[in-house]
Design a protein around this motif. Sequence first.
Motif, PDB file in Angstrom:
ATOM      1  N   MET A   1       0.841  -1.178   0.000  1.00  0.00           N
ATOM      2  CA  MET A   1       0.000   0.000   0.000  1.00  0.00           C
ATOM      3  C   MET A   1       0.889   1.245   0.000  1.00  0.00           C
ATOM      4  SD  MET A   1      -3.168   0.885   0.227  1.00  0.00           S
ATOM      5  CE  MET A   1      -3.774   2.511   0.088  1.00  0.00           C
ATOM      6  N   LEU A   2       0.435   2.271  -0.692  1.00  0.00           N
ATOM      7  CA  LEU A   2       1.167   3.538  -0.700  1.00  0.00           C
ATOM      8  C   LEU A   2       0.559   4.494   0.322  1.00  0.00           C
ATOM      9  CD1 LEU A   2       1.641   4.102  -4.524  1.00  0.00           C
ATOM     10  CD2 LEU A   2       3.270   3.154  -2.885  1.00  0.00           C
ATOM     11  N   TYR A   3       1.431   5.302   0.915  1.00  0.00           N
ATOM     12  CA  TYR A   3       1.007   6.310   1.876  1.00  0.00           C
ATOM     13  C   TYR A   3       1.663   7.643   1.529  1.00  0.00           C
ATOM     14  CZ  TYR A   3      -0.946   2.644   4.743  1.00  0.00           C
ATOM     15  OH  TYR A   3      -1.713   1.601   5.189  1.00  0.00           O
ATOM     16  N   ALA A   4       0.868   8.686   1.633  1.00  0.00           N
ATOM     17  CA  ALA A   4       1.381  10.048   1.468  1.00  0.00           C
ATOM     18  C   ALA A   4       1.620  10.619   2.857  1.00  0.00           C
ATOM     19  CB  ALA A   4       0.377  10.901   0.708  1.00  0.00           C
ATOM     20  N   LEU A   5       2.846  11.061   3.099  1.00  0.00           N
ATOM     21  CA  LEU A   5       3.190  11.753   4.336  1.00  0.00           C
ATOM     22  C   LEU A   5       3.158  13.236   4.002  1.00  0.00           C
ATOM     23  CD1 LEU A   5       6.266   9.570   5.358  1.00  0.00           C
ATOM     24  CD2 LEU A   5       3.836   9.099   5.712  1.00  0.00           C
ATOM     25  N   ILE A   6       2.184  13.932   4.549  1.00  0.00           N
ATOM     26  CA  ILE A   6       1.981  15.351   4.254  1.00  0.00           C
ATOM     27  C   ILE A   6       2.457  16.122   5.481  1.00  0.00           C
ATOM     28  CG2 ILE A   6       0.294  17.109   3.629  1.00  0.00           C
ATOM     29  CD1 ILE A   6      -1.425  14.638   2.591  1.00  0.00           C
ATOM     30  N   ASP A  33      13.575   1.276  -2.812  1.00  0.00           N
ATOM     31  CA  ASP A  33      12.384   1.205  -3.661  1.00  0.00           C
ATOM     32  C   ASP A  33      11.097   1.522  -2.914  1.00  0.00           C
ATOM     33  OD1 ASP A  33      13.920   0.550  -5.845  1.00  0.00           O
ATOM     34  OD2 ASP A  33      13.589  -1.621  -5.651  1.00  0.00           O
ATOM     35  N   ARG A  34      11.143   1.577  -1.584  1.00  0.00           N
ATOM     36  CA  ARG A  34       9.945   1.936  -0.809  1.00  0.00           C
ATOM     37  C   ARG A  34       9.573   3.403  -1.025  1.00  0.00           C
ATOM     38  NH1 ARG A  34      11.220   0.630   5.117  1.00  0.00           N
ATOM     39  NH2 ARG A  34       9.157   1.537   5.364  1.00  0.00           N
ATOM     40  N   LEU A  35      10.558   4.232  -1.362  1.00  0.00           N
ATOM     41  CA  LEU A  35      10.296   5.638  -1.646  1.00  0.00           C
ATOM     42  C   LEU A  35       9.803   5.763  -3.076  1.00  0.00           C
ATOM     43  CD1 LEU A  35      10.494   8.651  -0.801  1.00  0.00           C
ATOM     44  CD2 LEU A  35      12.791   8.616  -1.795  1.00  0.00           C
ATOM     45  N   LYS A  36       8.624   6.333  -3.250  1.00  0.00           N
ATOM     46  CA  LYS A  36       8.039   6.498  -4.580  1.00  0.00           C
ATOM     47  C   LYS A  36       8.163   7.919  -5.099  1.00  0.00           C
ATOM     48  CE  LYS A  36       6.957   2.231  -4.564  1.00  0.00           C
ATOM     49  NZ  LYS A  36       7.751   1.286  -5.329  1.00  0.00           N
ATOM     50  N   GLY A  37       8.313   8.886  -4.211  1.00  0.00           N
ATOM     51  CA  GLY A  37       8.477  10.278  -4.614  1.00  0.00           C
ATOM     52  C   GLY A  37       8.551  11.160  -3.376  1.00  0.00           C
ATOM     53  N   ALA A  38       9.177  12.304  -3.528  1.00  0.00           N
ATOM     54  CA  ALA A  38       9.290  13.236  -2.400  1.00  0.00           C
ATOM     55  C   ALA A  38       9.690  14.612  -2.906  1.00  0.00           C
ATOM     56  CB  ALA A  38      10.325  12.740  -1.387  1.00  0.00           C
ATOM     57  N   GLY A  39       9.310  15.617  -2.144  1.00  0.00           N
ATOM     58  CA  GLY A  39       9.712  16.981  -2.466  1.00  0.00           C
ATOM     59  C   GLY A  39       9.039  17.962  -1.537  1.00  0.00           C
ATOM     60  N   VAL A  47      10.027  30.530  -3.201  1.00  0.00           N
ATOM     61  CA  VAL A  47      11.387  30.673  -2.689  1.00  0.00           C
ATOM     62  C   VAL A  47      11.607  29.804  -1.455  1.00  0.00           C
ATOM     63  CG1 VAL A  47      13.031  32.300  -1.691  1.00  0.00           C
ATOM     64  CG2 VAL A  47      11.614  33.003  -3.613  1.00  0.00           C
ATOM     65  N   SER A  48      10.661  29.794  -0.535  1.00  0.00           N
ATOM     66  CA  SER A  48      10.852  29.123   0.750  1.00  0.00           C
ATOM     67  C   SER A  48       9.995  27.863   0.856  1.00  0.00           C
ATOM     68  CB  SER A  48      10.469  30.057   1.897  1.00  0.00           C
ATOM     69  OG  SER A  48      11.252  31.225   1.861  1.00  0.00           O
ATOM     70  N   PRO A  49      10.602  26.748   1.303  1.00  0.00           N
ATOM     71  CA  PRO A  49       9.817  25.551   1.544  1.00  0.00           C
ATOM     72  C   PRO A  49       8.939  25.732   2.784  1.00  0.00           C
ATOM     73  CG  PRO A  49      12.182  25.059   1.634  1.00  0.00           C
ATOM     74  CD  PRO A  49      12.026  26.523   1.488  1.00  0.00           C
ATOM     75  N   THR A  50       7.769  25.097   2.742  1.00  0.00           N
ATOM     76  CA  THR A  50       6.832  25.182   3.874  1.00  0.00           C
ATOM     77  C   THR A  50       6.469  23.806   4.415  1.00  0.00           C
ATOM     78  OG1 THR A  50       4.919  25.129   2.402  1.00  0.00           O
ATOM     79  CG2 THR A  50       5.802  27.301   2.982  1.00  0.00           C
ATOM     80  N   GLY A  51       6.992  22.756   3.827  1.00  0.00           N
ATOM     81  CA  GLY A  51       6.683  21.410   4.263  1.00  0.00           C
ATOM     82  C   GLY A  51       7.194  20.403   3.252  1.00  0.00           C
ATOM     83  N   SER A  52       6.752  19.162   3.409  1.00  0.00           N
ATOM     84  CA  SER A  52       7.222  18.095   2.537  1.00  0.00           C
ATOM     85  C   SER A  52       6.088  17.151   2.188  1.00  0.00           C
ATOM     86  CB  SER A  52       8.314  17.272   3.240  1.00  0.00           C
ATOM     87  OG  SER A  52       9.426  18.057   3.571  1.00  0.00           O
ATOM     88  N   LEU A  53       6.177  16.584   0.998  1.00  0.00           N
ATOM     89  CA  LEU A  53       5.330  15.479   0.595  1.00  0.00           C
ATOM     90  C   LEU A  53       6.249  14.300   0.327  1.00  0.00           C
ATOM     91  CD1 LEU A  53       2.678  14.155  -0.356  1.00  0.00           C
ATOM     92  CD2 LEU A  53       3.145  15.103  -2.621  1.00  0.00           C
ATOM     93  N   VAL A  54       6.003  13.203   1.021  1.00  0.00           N
ATOM     94  CA  VAL A  54       6.790  11.988   0.841  1.00  0.00           C
ATOM     95  C   VAL A  54       5.805  10.855   0.588  1.00  0.00           C
ATOM     96  CG1 VAL A  54       8.440  10.400   1.894  1.00  0.00           C
ATOM     97  CG2 VAL A  54       8.577  12.853   2.419  1.00  0.00           C
ATOM     98  N   ILE A  55       5.999  10.150  -0.502  1.00  0.00           N
ATOM     99  CA  ILE A  55       5.136   9.023  -0.833  1.00  0.00           C
ATOM    100  C   ILE A  55       5.959   7.750  -0.702  1.00  0.00           C
ATOM    101  CG2 ILE A  55       3.691   7.943  -2.586  1.00  0.00           C
ATOM    102  CD1 ILE A  55       3.227  10.816  -3.674  1.00  0.00           C
ATOM    103  N   ILE A  56       5.469   6.857   0.181  1.00  0.00           N
ATOM    104  CA  ILE A  56       6.216   5.637   0.468  1.00  0.00           C
ATOM    105  C   ILE A  56       5.312   4.419   0.347  1.00  0.00           C
ATOM    106  CG2 ILE A  56       7.875   6.749   2.003  1.00  0.00           C
ATOM    107  CD1 ILE A  56       6.217   5.493   4.346  1.00  0.00           C
TER     108      ILE A  56
END
Length: 96
Positions: A1-6, A33-39, A47-56
Amino acid sequence: MLYALICTDKAHSEDLRQKTREAHLDFLSGLGDRLKGAGPFMCDDLVSPTGSLVIIEAANRDEALAVANEDPYSLAGLFESVEIRPWNWVLKNPDM
């Protein structure tokens, strides 16, 4: 199963994010390979990051939570909140 970490950063945490960025990237790379995408999420000015999205990929929500809690950003106290949501990759999924 995939999970989005917001993940949402605490206000005024740009220095903490920068100080722990390399460890965070190393941690994510270590997921293999468990990491499907992140940014990062960005401010409207882009200009400034405010958080992260990680899909695992994880067996269940508890496993996804464990990954979120082990992230160096989380360990450093960068995040104001972390939302974990099951995610179904329908379009442009390279595994389909």
